[in-house]
Design an enzyme around this catalytic site. Structure first.
Site, short mmCIF file in Angstrom:
data_model
loop_
_atom_site.label_atom_id
_atom_site.label_comp_id
_atom_site.label_asym_id
_atom_site.label_seq_id
_atom_site.Cartn_x
_atom_site.Cartn_y
_atom_site.Cartn_z
CB CYS A 86 12.15 -9.89 -4.87
SG CYS A 86 11.38 -9.54 -6.68
CD GLU B 218 17.57 -11.70 -10.58
OE1 GLU B 218 16.80 -10.75 -9.80
OE2 GLU B 218 17.93 -11.47 -11.64
CE LYS C 297 12.88 -27.00 -5.46
NZ LYS C 297 11.19 -26.99 -5.05
P1 NAD Z 1 13.34 -20.07 -0.73
O1 NAD Z 1 14.50 -19.36 -0.86
O2 NAD Z 1 12.46 -20.45 0.50
O3 NAD Z 1 12.93 -21.08 -1.85
C1 NAD Z 1 12.95 -20.76 -3.32
C2 NAD Z 1 13.18 -22.11 -4.11
O4 NAD Z 1 14.41 -22.46 -3.60
C3 NAD Z 1 11.88 -23.11 -3.88
O5 NAD Z 1 11.90 -23.77 -4.92
C4 NAD Z 1 12.55 -23.97 -2.55
O6 NAD Z 1 12.02 -25.38 -2.73
C5 NAD Z 1 14.11 -23.95 -2.94
N1 NAD Z 1 15.08 -24.23 -2.12
C6 NAD Z 1 14.98 -24.33 -0.91
N2 NAD Z 1 16.08 -24.59 -0.25
C7 NAD Z 1 16.89 -25.23 -0.90
C8 NAD Z 1 18.15 -25.91 -0.94
N3 NAD Z 1 18.87 -25.88 0.16
N4 NAD Z 1 18.75 -25.96 -2.24
C9 NAD Z 1 17.95 -26.02 -3.32
N5 NAD Z 1 16.87 -25.27 -3.49
C10 NAD Z 1 16.33 -24.96 -2.33
O7 NAD Z 1 12.49 -18.67 -1.22
P2 NAD Z 1 10.77 -18.43 -1.15
O8 NAD Z 1 10.42 -18.25 0.16
O9 NAD Z 1 10.24 -19.36 -2.17
O10 NAD Z 1 10.73 -17.07 -1.88
C11 NAD Z 1 10.81 -15.75 -1.28
C12 NAD Z 1 12.08 -15.12 -1.56
O11 NAD Z 1 12.50 -15.10 -2.76
C13 NAD Z 1 12.23 -13.82 -0.87
O12 NAD Z 1 13.46 -13.53 -0.27
C14 NAD Z 1 12.26 -13.06 -2.17
O13 NAD Z 1 12.74 -11.71 -1.99
C15 NAD Z 1 13.00 -13.85 -3.24
N6 NAD Z 1 12.47 -13.44 -4.62
C16 NAD Z 1 13.47 -12.92 -5.37
C17 NAD Z 1 13.20 -12.32 -6.73
C18 NAD Z 1 14.27 -11.58 -7.41
O14 NAD Z 1 14.10 -11.41 -8.56
N7 NAD Z 1 15.06 -11.09 -6.81
C19 NAD Z 1 11.85 -12.71 -7.31
C20 NAD Z 1 10.84 -13.33 -6.33
C21 NAD Z 1 11.27 -13.88 -4.97
#
Ligand code: NAD
Length: 503
Positions: A308, A274, A199
């Protein structure tokens, strides 16, 4: 000072225009199809706020169909392929990605906003990831070991281990580096022999669709790779809780990570996370300032801070503090903001209005908490979600801009006066996160001694965020569970079965 900008009219290739004008559906069991409820979402170019195209989105029913297809495929011809045959498919996909680099680069730029030089690097990198995991797939091996005494007392015996795919893997991907974070999961999952339901983020649904088509063109059997665009609270939540999903690999915010863990409790599926970060950057008195000034600035501003690993808590020794801050302010003012397609662009827009407003609210909170705004701080007055690279000095550990992940181009600087490494490490480790970090010094002993004291999964010396396909990456503390990249990234999709035969 006003941010530097370059906003020429941009044009994209005919292949990208054709892709954007095609229907964009869900990939379930080897077939492109609309979602059960027929819903669509519009995806926008964050640099212009103009719509790019419409994308079919799925909900729980579509996730259920995709999981069913993935489970069937797990028991189908895919399960009987040798490691070498799986590797061949992965390598073929790598070649197809290389053949489609221009298309994938442009789509990534349009959908996410990142500058094209970064998008191109990430697309080259995802081809490399499929090649790397094609090699790794060929080396998946068990071991022989000593059988237990209560068996050998009676007869000869043989004990060995098998490495088996964990099963159906649900892959949930964020928007900040969409193709790259997708392939970081897809390549090792497929190398391990799993089948997947992916997804993508609703903010950046497009590049995953190209990858899905290329996976089919490479010859992956139907049902091995399923792609369901959809909303997090709907499709994402169903995937995370689904009783027939054996593993969830999630990249995203720490808040959503907590929800994933709750959702996974039902069938105790394996979970890799992550998550977010607030990474420290320590600049020692003997740092090479010519390298540290641009290097530390880009630790924060790379990908507009939507990274991130971003180094956003900067600790600078008092002896070089003013020179560093002035140098980084001048560097920040020299960065060119623009549309990512434009080759001179160094910083693109933030992903959405919501993200832009969140970043601007943090800038307001920095001002009201008494941090000193050195440069930046404003949204550009033009279409697109552009925020100037922003530096705050005189920050203190209690400020929200220092404690919380902003995910935007906002640097916080704290001055320190000690040279005691324990005290410096205590400053760096004053966070709930532990994803990344860097140390800037010309003294090798200081560098290694300090690195060993920083609690983070990935720490660099005289550079920042030096990730690579073969280098394990992941978080301490609230930055996550497990590792991606490298051999550890593959192990996350494998189970170990121990077998003892009484002979
Ligand atoms: P997010 O948590 O809002 O969304 C990430 C994904 O999760 C999306 O596909 C979203 O649709 C899905 N999602 C949202 N709510 C959900 C739920 N209740 N159940 C299942 N899936 C759900 O994050 P974002 O805003 O897309 O990304 C930014 C964040 O990602 C930042 O905090 C960043 O640090 C982190 N990030 C971490 C890494 C790493 O390797 N540690 C890499 C990239 C981004």
């Amino acid at each position: 000072m006003q941010a530097r900008t370059d906003f020429k009219t941009v044009t994209v290739s005919p292949a990208t225009r054709d892709f954007l004008s095609e229907p964009h559906q869900l990939l379930i069991n080897g077939r492109w199809q609309d979602g059960a409820e027929g819903k669509q979402l519009t995806t926008y170019d964050p640099a212009t706020e103009e719509p790019l195209t419409q994308v079919a989105i799925g909900g729980a029913e579509d996730i259920d169909a995709a999981v069913k297809a993935a489970r069937q495929a797990l028991q189908g011809p895919w399960s009987r392929l040798t490691h070498f045959e799986r590797a061949k498919l992965l390598s073929r996909l790598a070649r197809l990605i290389e053949d489609n680099t221009d298309l994938l680069t442009e789509i990534e730029v349009l959908d996410n906003g990142m500058p094209s030089f970064i998008a191109r690097l990430t697309i080259q990198n995802i081809a490399e990831m499929f090649d790397y995991y094609a090699g790794a797939a060929q080396r998946i091996e068990g071991r022989t070991t000593s059988p237990p005494r209560h068996i050998t007392e009676h007869s000869e015996a043989l004990t060995y281990t098998l490495r088996e795919p964990v099963g159906v893997a649900g892959l949930i991907v964020p928007w900040n580096v969409p193709a790259s974070t997708a392939v970081l999961k897809l390549a090792p999952a497929l190398a391990a022999g799993c089948t997947v339901v992916m997804k993508p983020s609703e903010e950046t649904p497009l590049s995953a669709l190209v990858l899905g088509q290329l996976a089919m063109d490479a010859g992956f059997p139907p049902g091995v790779v399923n792609i369901v665009n959809g909303l997090g609270a709907d499709a994402g939540a169903r995937l995370a809780e689904h009783p027939e999903v054996d593993k969830i690999s999630f990249t995203g915010s720490t808040a959503t990570g907590r929800r994933i863990i709750q959702a996974a409790i039902g069938n105790l599926k394996k979970v890799s996370l992550e998550l977010g970060g607030k990474s420290p950057v320590v600049v020692m008195p003997d740092a090479d300032l010519a390298a540290a000034i641009p290097g530390v600035a880009m630790a924060t501003f790379f990908l507009q801070g939507q990274n991130c690993m971003a180094g956003t808590r900067i600790f600078i020794h008092e002896s070089i503090h003013d020179q560093m801050v002035e140098g980084m302010a001048a560097f920040a003012q020299s960065l060119v903001l623009g549309h990512g397609i434009n080759p001179t662009t160094q910083l693109g827009p933030l992903i959405s209005l919501a993200q832009c407003n969140k970043v601007l609210a943090y800038i307001e909170s920095g001002l009201s908490d008494g941090a000193q705004l050195v440069t930046g701080g404003k949204r550009l007055e033009r279409p697109g979600y552009f925020v100037e690279p922003t530096i705050f000095a005189n920050c203190t550990p209690d400020m929200a801009i220092v404690r919380e992940e902003i995910f935007g181009p906002v640097m916080t600087v704290q001055k320190f006066s000690t040279t005691n490494l324990e005290e410096i490490a205590a400053l760096a480790n004053n966070t709930v996160y532990g994803l990344s970090g860097s140390v800037w010094t010309q003294n090798l002993s200081t560098a290694h001694a300090l690195v060993s004291r920083i609690r983070a999964g990935h720490v660099s010396i005289n550079c920042h965020g030096a990730v690579g396909t073969n280098i394990p990456f992941g978080g301490y503390g609230q930055s996550g569970w497990g590792r991606e990249f490298g051999e550890e990234g593959l192990n996350a999709y494998l189970e170990t079965k121990a077998v003892t035969a009484q002979l």
